[in-house]
Design an enzyme around this catalytic site. Sequence first.
Site, PDB file in Angstrom:
ATOM      1  N   ASP A 173       0.821  -1.201   0.000  1.00 17.36           N
ATOM      2  CA  ASP A 173       0.000   0.000   0.000  1.00 17.36           C
ATOM      3  C   ASP A 173       0.860   1.258   0.000  1.00 17.36           C
ATOM      4  O   ASP A 173       0.350   2.371  -0.120  1.00 17.36           O
ATOM      5  CB  ASP A 173      -0.999   0.010   1.155  1.00 17.36           C
ATOM      6  CG  ASP A 173      -0.346  -0.070   2.528  1.00 17.36           C
ATOM      7  OD1 ASP A 173       0.899  -0.125   2.603  1.00 17.36           O
ATOM      8  OD2 ASP A 173      -1.089  -0.074   3.531  1.00 17.36           O
ATOM      9  N   SER A 174       2.191   1.082   0.065  1.00 22.03           N
ATOM     10  CA  SER A 174       3.112   2.200  -0.139  1.00 22.03           C
ATOM     11  C   SER A 174       3.007   2.781  -1.537  1.00 22.03           C
ATOM     12  O   SER A 174       3.540   3.854  -1.807  1.00 22.03           O
ATOM     13  CB  SER A 174       4.556   1.755   0.127  1.00 22.03           C
ATOM     14  OG  SER A 174       4.865   0.578  -0.595  1.00 22.03           O
ATOM     15  N   ASP A 197      -0.998  -6.205  -0.117  1.00 26.68           N
ATOM     16  CA  ASP A 197      -1.334  -5.568   1.157  1.00 26.68           C
ATOM     17  C   ASP A 197      -2.838  -5.405   1.319  1.00 26.68           C
ATOM     18  O   ASP A 197      -3.539  -5.021   0.368  1.00 26.68           O
ATOM     19  CB  ASP A 197      -0.707  -4.173   1.223  1.00 26.68           C
ATOM     20  CG  ASP A 197       0.543  -4.133   2.082  1.00 26.68           C
ATOM     21  OD1 ASP A 197       0.731  -5.035   2.913  1.00 26.68           O
ATOM     22  OD2 ASP A 197       1.335  -3.186   1.919  1.00 26.68           O
ATOM     23  N   LYS A 244      -1.108  -9.471   3.012  1.00 26.98           N
ATOM     24  CA  LYS A 244      -0.304  -9.007   4.139  1.00 26.98           C
ATOM     25  C   LYS A 244      -1.147  -8.107   5.037  1.00 26.98           C
ATOM     26  O   LYS A 244      -1.900  -7.261   4.534  1.00 26.98           O
ATOM     27  CB  LYS A 244       0.944  -8.247   3.680  1.00 26.98           C
ATOM     28  CG  LYS A 244       1.831  -7.779   4.855  1.00 26.98           C
ATOM     29  CD  LYS A 244       3.180  -7.277   4.390  1.00 26.98           C
ATOM     30  CE  LYS A 244       3.122  -5.903   3.762  1.00 26.98           C
ATOM     31  NZ  LYS A 244       2.705  -4.840   4.726  1.00 26.98           N
ATOM     32  N   GLU A 274      -0.949  -5.616   8.595  1.00 21.80           N
ATOM     33  CA  GLU A 274      -0.131  -4.936   9.592  1.00 21.80           C
ATOM     34  C   GLU A 274      -0.681  -5.193  10.994  1.00 21.80           C
ATOM     35  O   GLU A 274      -1.893  -5.194  11.213  1.00 21.80           O
ATOM     36  CB  GLU A 274      -0.108  -3.424   9.332  1.00 21.80           C
ATOM     37  CG  GLU A 274       0.667  -3.028   8.091  1.00 21.80           C
ATOM     38  CD  GLU A 274       0.818  -1.523   7.973  1.00 21.80           C
ATOM     39  OE1 GLU A 274       0.519  -0.808   8.952  1.00 21.80           O
ATOM     40  OE2 GLU A 274       1.245  -1.059   6.900  1.00 21.80           O
ATOM     41  N   GLU A 299       9.804  -4.333  10.251  1.00 22.45           N
ATOM     42  CA  GLU A 299      10.218  -3.036   9.694  1.00 22.45           C
ATOM     43  C   GLU A 299      10.753  -2.092  10.767  1.00 22.45           C
ATOM     44  O   GLU A 299      10.127  -1.884  11.804  1.00 22.45           O
ATOM     45  CB  GLU A 299       9.052  -2.354   8.971  1.00 22.45           C
ATOM     46  CG  GLU A 299       9.448  -1.016   8.362  1.00 22.45           C
ATOM     47  CD  GLU A 299       8.406  -0.408   7.446  1.00 22.45           C
ATOM     48  OE1 GLU A 299       8.639   0.718   6.957  1.00 22.45           O
ATOM     49  OE2 GLU A 299       7.362  -1.050   7.209  1.00 22.45           O
TER      50      GLU A 299
END
Length: 295
Positions: free
Chosen positions: A65-66, A104, A134, A136, A210
């Site tokens: 999502d970056s 993501d 993925k 978070e 991260e």
Amino acid sequence: MVRRWLAFHPQRWERVVSIHASIKRRTAADVRAAKGGEKLVALTAYHALGASLADPHCDILLVGDSLGNVLYGFESTLPVTLELMIAHGRAVVAASSYALVVVDMPFESYEQSKEQAFASAARIMKETGCGAVKIEGGVHVAETIAFLTARGIPVVAHIGLTPQSIHTLGSFRAQGRAEAANLVRSNAPGSIEADADAVAAAGAFSVVIEAVVEPLARHISDKLTIPTIGIGASAACDGQILVLEDMLGMTERTARFVERFANLRPAMDAGIAAFSSAVRSGSFPTQDSLYGVKA
């Protein structure tokens, strides 16, 4: 589409064929089995061109999502929608053939309930053809991870610096300094190690770590039985990931942990400037690049 692009790059096409002719696309099970073996290589991929370039060299392509920051200029990843992730995920899957594609789950697509998370993840996998999603978070998403994996959805977890939680974290800074100072008690409730333990126990087949201070990231990687993918963490992780555009030197500013393996931005700037000059001077297009009338 990829074959047509590679037709203009025969050496790259030969490499793809020679390396992957008899190899199927990597799966979550393949990545899970890589713990303690050869290091896993991962890069972000947001579009077909990036995916086709990275695929022959990578075990994992992450549709992160970056892309909200890199492609759309958002200040954070929070505005990224499920529809955006699906659109870019579909392009990356179509343009790759070897790497495991992980997509993501964006902010607001899984936090409300386990059922919401399953609906979002199932849609991502059905509409993109990716091999995993993925999520978070640590302890607070462990129940959701268990719910998804029990229903056939492979999950990569993401702990440490979690960009979707930027308003809670306050800033993009290294995580776990105090925790690393006392590793004996680092798995206390609310710790990064506790997050790692929780997502592994919930069934995640891998975890991204991260911006976690090196001693703690190393400790977690040594402890877990699932592969760890580091980004600003430790060389002891089972693999490493960077944003493709950062690694190629296409972006102006990057995090401390980014190493530029190429420096494309000056070359791109020079090429665009040369094109602009040629157009304004009238030297482009030339007669050779135009179409004439056939007799």
